[in-house]
Design a protein around this motif. Structure first.
Motif, PDB file in Angstrom:
ATOM      1  N   VAL A  70      -5.190  48.267 -34.427  1.00  0.00           N
ATOM      2  CA  VAL A  70      -4.032  48.396 -33.551  1.00  0.00           C
ATOM      3  C   VAL A  70      -3.750  47.063 -32.875  1.00  0.00           C
ATOM      4  O   VAL A  70      -4.684  46.343 -32.502  1.00  0.00           O
ATOM      5  CB  VAL A  70      -4.269  49.491 -32.494  1.00  0.00           C
ATOM      6  N   ALA A  71      -2.502  46.755 -32.737  1.00  0.00           N
ATOM      7  CA  ALA A  71      -2.118  45.498 -32.095  1.00  0.00           C
ATOM      8  C   ALA A  71      -0.962  45.719 -31.129  1.00  0.00           C
ATOM      9  O   ALA A  71      -0.203  46.689 -31.249  1.00  0.00           O
ATOM     10  CB  ALA A  71      -1.727  44.457 -33.135  1.00  0.00           C
ATOM     11  N   TRP A  72      -0.869  44.828 -30.192  1.00  0.00           N
ATOM     12  CA  TRP A  72       0.267  44.780 -29.281  1.00  0.00           C
ATOM     13  C   TRP A  72       1.113  43.550 -29.613  1.00  0.00           C
ATOM     14  O   TRP A  72       0.574  42.451 -29.841  1.00  0.00           O
ATOM     15  CB  TRP A  72      -0.198  44.694 -27.828  1.00  0.00           C
ATOM     16  N   PHE A  73       2.411  43.768 -29.618  1.00  0.00           N
ATOM     17  CA  PHE A  73       3.378  42.694 -29.766  1.00  0.00           C
ATOM     18  C   PHE A  73       4.314  42.761 -28.562  1.00  0.00           C
ATOM     19  O   PHE A  73       4.353  43.765 -27.841  1.00  0.00           O
ATOM     20  CB  PHE A  73       4.201  42.870 -31.054  1.00  0.00           C
ATOM     21  N   ARG A  74       5.082  41.723 -28.374  1.00  0.00           N
ATOM     22  CA  ARG A  74       6.095  41.762 -27.315  1.00  0.00           C
ATOM     23  C   ARG A  74       7.334  40.992 -27.754  1.00  0.00           C
ATOM     24  O   ARG A  74       7.267  40.106 -28.604  1.00  0.00           O
ATOM     25  CB  ARG A  74       5.545  41.176 -26.012  1.00  0.00           C
TER      26      ARG A  74
ATOM     27  N   ARG B 164      -9.766  45.807 -34.010  1.00  0.00           N
ATOM     28  CA  ARG B 164     -10.091  46.423 -35.294  1.00  0.00           C
ATOM     29  C   ARG B 164     -10.335  47.912 -35.116  1.00  0.00           C
ATOM     30  O   ARG B 164     -10.696  48.369 -34.036  1.00  0.00           O
ATOM     31  CB  ARG B 164     -11.327  45.736 -35.896  1.00  0.00           C
ATOM     32  N   ARG B 165     -10.183  48.655 -36.189  1.00  0.00           N
ATOM     33  CA  ARG B 165     -10.309  50.112 -36.109  1.00  0.00           C
ATOM     34  C   ARG B 165     -11.672  50.531 -35.563  1.00  0.00           C
ATOM     35  O   ARG B 165     -11.782  51.551 -34.885  1.00  0.00           O
ATOM     36  CB  ARG B 165     -10.063  50.742 -37.471  1.00  0.00           C
ATOM     37  N   SER B 166     -12.705  49.748 -35.851  1.00  0.00           N
ATOM     38  CA  SER B 166     -14.037  50.067 -35.349  1.00  0.00           C
ATOM     39  C   SER B 166     -14.201  49.694 -33.880  1.00  0.00           C
ATOM     40  O   SER B 166     -15.171  50.096 -33.241  1.00  0.00           O
ATOM     41  CB  SER B 166     -15.096  49.357 -36.181  1.00  0.00           C
TER      42      SER B 166
ATOM     43  N   ILE C 110      -7.706  43.881 -24.728  1.00  0.00           N
ATOM     44  CA  ILE C 110      -7.367  45.047 -25.541  1.00  0.00           C
ATOM     45  C   ILE C 110      -8.634  45.866 -25.761  1.00  0.00           C
ATOM     46  O   ILE C 110      -9.712  45.311 -25.976  1.00  0.00           O
ATOM     47  CB  ILE C 110      -6.717  44.631 -26.877  1.00  0.00           C
ATOM     48  N   SER C 111      -8.488  47.181 -25.685  1.00  0.00           N
ATOM     49  CA  SER C 111      -9.643  48.061 -25.889  1.00  0.00           C
ATOM     50  C   SER C 111      -9.134  49.378 -26.464  1.00  0.00           C
ATOM     51  O   SER C 111      -7.937  49.649 -26.455  1.00  0.00           O
ATOM     52  CB  SER C 111     -10.380  48.297 -24.572  1.00  0.00           C
ATOM     53  N   ARG C 112     -10.069  50.182 -26.967  1.00  0.00           N
ATOM     54  CA  ARG C 112      -9.663  51.484 -27.502  1.00  0.00           C
ATOM     55  C   ARG C 112     -10.669  52.543 -27.122  1.00  0.00           C
ATOM     56  O   ARG C 112     -11.870  52.275 -27.043  1.00  0.00           O
ATOM     57  CB  ARG C 112      -9.437  51.405 -28.998  1.00  0.00           C
ATOM     58  N   ASP C 113     -10.142  53.736 -26.898  1.00  0.00           N
ATOM     59  CA  ASP C 113     -10.954  54.914 -26.603  1.00  0.00           C
ATOM     60  C   ASP C 113     -10.755  55.873 -27.766  1.00  0.00           C
ATOM     61  O   ASP C 113      -9.715  56.522 -27.866  1.00  0.00           O
ATOM     62  CB  ASP C 113     -10.515  55.535 -25.272  1.00  0.00           C
ATOM     63  N   LYS C 114     -11.738  55.965 -28.618  1.00  0.00           N
ATOM     64  CA  LYS C 114     -11.591  56.768 -29.824  1.00  0.00           C
ATOM     65  C   LYS C 114     -11.476  58.254 -29.493  1.00  0.00           C
ATOM     66  O   LYS C 114     -10.776  59.002 -30.181  1.00  0.00           O
ATOM     67  CB  LYS C 114     -12.763  56.512 -30.764  1.00  0.00           C
ATOM     68  N   ASP C 115     -12.155  58.680 -28.466  1.00  0.00           N
ATOM     69  CA  ASP C 115     -12.098  60.099 -28.098  1.00  0.00           C
ATOM     70  C   ASP C 115     -10.706  60.503 -27.640  1.00  0.00           C
ATOM     71  O   ASP C 115     -10.288  61.651 -27.823  1.00  0.00           O
ATOM     72  CB  ASP C 115     -13.115  60.409 -27.007  1.00  0.00           C
ATOM     73  N   LYS C 116      -9.987  59.561 -27.038  1.00  0.00           N
ATOM     74  CA  LYS C 116      -8.648  59.842 -26.527  1.00  0.00           C
ATOM     75  C   LYS C 116      -7.548  59.361 -27.480  1.00  0.00           C
ATOM     76  O   LYS C 116      -6.372  59.488 -27.167  1.00  0.00           O
ATOM     77  CB  LYS C 116      -8.467  59.185 -25.158  1.00  0.00           C
ATOM     78  N   ASN C 117      -7.949  58.791 -28.619  1.00  0.00           N
ATOM     79  CA  ASN C 117      -6.954  58.255 -29.565  1.00  0.00           C
ATOM     80  C   ASN C 117      -5.969  57.326 -28.855  1.00  0.00           C
ATOM     81  O   ASN C 117      -4.749  57.401 -29.054  1.00  0.00           O
ATOM     82  CB  ASN C 117      -6.178  59.391 -30.242  1.00  0.00           C
ATOM     83  N   THR C 118      -6.509  56.466 -28.025  1.00  0.00           N
ATOM     84  CA  THR C 118      -5.666  55.597 -27.199  1.00  0.00           C
ATOM     85  C   THR C 118      -6.183  54.164 -27.233  1.00  0.00           C
ATOM     86  O   THR C 118      -7.396  53.936 -27.216  1.00  0.00           O
ATOM     87  CB  THR C 118      -5.632  56.104 -25.745  1.00  0.00           C
TER      88      THR C 118
ATOM     89  N   CYS D 297      -1.373  53.004 -25.484  1.00  0.00           N
ATOM     90  CA  CYS D 297      -0.759  53.367 -26.756  1.00  0.00           C
ATOM     91  C   CYS D 297      -1.498  54.586 -27.263  1.00  0.00           C
ATOM     92  O   CYS D 297      -2.679  54.499 -27.613  1.00  0.00           O
ATOM     93  CB  CYS D 297      -0.865  52.217 -27.740  1.00  0.00           C
ATOM     94  N   ALA D 298      -0.814  55.700 -27.291  1.00  0.00           N
ATOM     95  CA  ALA D 298      -1.452  56.954 -27.660  1.00  0.00           C
ATOM     96  C   ALA D 298      -0.842  57.529 -28.925  1.00  0.00           C
ATOM     97  O   ALA D 298       0.324  57.282 -29.245  1.00  0.00           O
ATOM     98  CB  ALA D 298      -1.317  57.958 -26.519  1.00  0.00           C
ATOM     99  N   THR D 299      -1.646  58.289 -29.624  1.00  0.00           N
ATOM    100  CA  THR D 299      -1.167  58.993 -30.798  1.00  0.00           C
ATOM    101  C   THR D 299      -1.855  60.336 -30.890  1.00  0.00           C
ATOM    102  O   THR D 299      -2.984  60.491 -30.425  1.00  0.00           O
ATOM    103  CB  THR D 299      -1.420  58.183 -32.077  1.00  0.00           C
ATOM    104  N   SER D 300      -1.173  61.258 -31.487  1.00  0.00           N
ATOM    105  CA  SER D 300      -1.784  62.573 -31.683  1.00  0.00           C
ATOM    106  C   SER D 300      -2.402  62.694 -33.058  1.00  0.00           C
ATOM    107  O   SER D 300      -3.036  63.672 -33.375  1.00  0.00           O
ATOM    108  CB  SER D 300      -0.737  63.676 -31.500  1.00  0.00           C
ATOM    109  N   GLY D 301      -2.236  61.656 -33.866  1.00  0.00           N
ATOM    110  CA  GLY D 301      -2.744  61.716 -35.223  1.00  0.00           C
ATOM    111  C   GLY D 301      -4.253  61.580 -35.280  1.00  0.00           C
ATOM    112  O   GLY D 301      -4.842  60.731 -34.622  1.00  0.00           O
ATOM    113  N   ARG D 302      -4.884  62.405 -36.076  1.00  0.00           N
ATOM    114  CA  ARG D 302      -6.341  62.360 -36.180  1.00  0.00           C
ATOM    115  C   ARG D 302      -6.812  61.151 -36.969  1.00  0.00           C
ATOM    116  O   ARG D 302      -7.990  60.830 -36.965  1.00  0.00           O
ATOM    117  CB  ARG D 302      -6.845  63.640 -36.848  1.00  0.00           C
ATOM    118  N   THR D 303      -5.899  60.485 -37.672  1.00  0.00           N
ATOM    119  CA  THR D 303      -6.289  59.339 -38.487  1.00  0.00           C
ATOM    120  C   THR D 303      -6.177  58.021 -37.734  1.00  0.00           C
ATOM    121  O   THR D 303      -6.336  56.970 -38.318  1.00  0.00           O
ATOM    122  CB  THR D 303      -5.394  59.257 -39.737  1.00  0.00           C
TER     123      THR D 303
END
Length: 122
Positions: free
Chosen positions: A34-38, A52-54, A70-78, A22-28
């Motif tokens: 972030v969550a996943w639903f199906r 959580r955002r952190s 679930i995981s997040r890469d803050k540098d890639k906004n993903t 899940c990617a976004t170009s938004g800096r915010t």
């Protein structure tokens, strides 16, 4: 406004793996949890996992525990959803969502992506 774009869906065999992104170009993006639903055909959309955002707290539906991460890469906004040991009942359109919730167990979506299809064959 947050625009979310999912990718990584496709066809997998039972017992196989897929990784959704899940990617976004938004800096915010880092300001949001972030969550996943199906949503499977004929069924209501259901929660799968949230982070959580952190990035320091995650929460999973019972159906996802032990199989999905679930995981997040803050540098890639993903944000990623690694899905292992897939089952035919995991077949659904998977949606990414962002929200302001800091308690991921009570995540409330504010923005949605367009969804990505996951099909698991037996």
């Amino acid at each position: 406004q947050v625009q979310l774009v999912e990718s990584g869906g496709g066809l997998a065999q039972a017992g196989g793996s897929l990784r959704l992104s899940c990617a976004t170009s938004g800096r915010t993006f880092s300001m949001y949890s972030v969550a996943w639903f199906r949503q499977a055909p004929g069924k209501e959309r259901e929660f799968v996992a949230a982070i959580r955002r952190s990035g320091d707290s995650t929460y999973y539906a019972e159906s996802a525990k032990g199989r999905f991460t679930i995981s997040r890469d803050k540098d890639k906004n993903t944000v990623y959803l690694q899905m292992n040991s897939l089952k035919p009942e995991d077949t659904a359109v998977y949606y990414c969502s962002a929200g302001a919730s800091t308690v991921v167990a009570t995540f409330t979506p504010a923005y949605w992506g367009q969804g990505t299809q996951v099909t698991v064959s037996s």
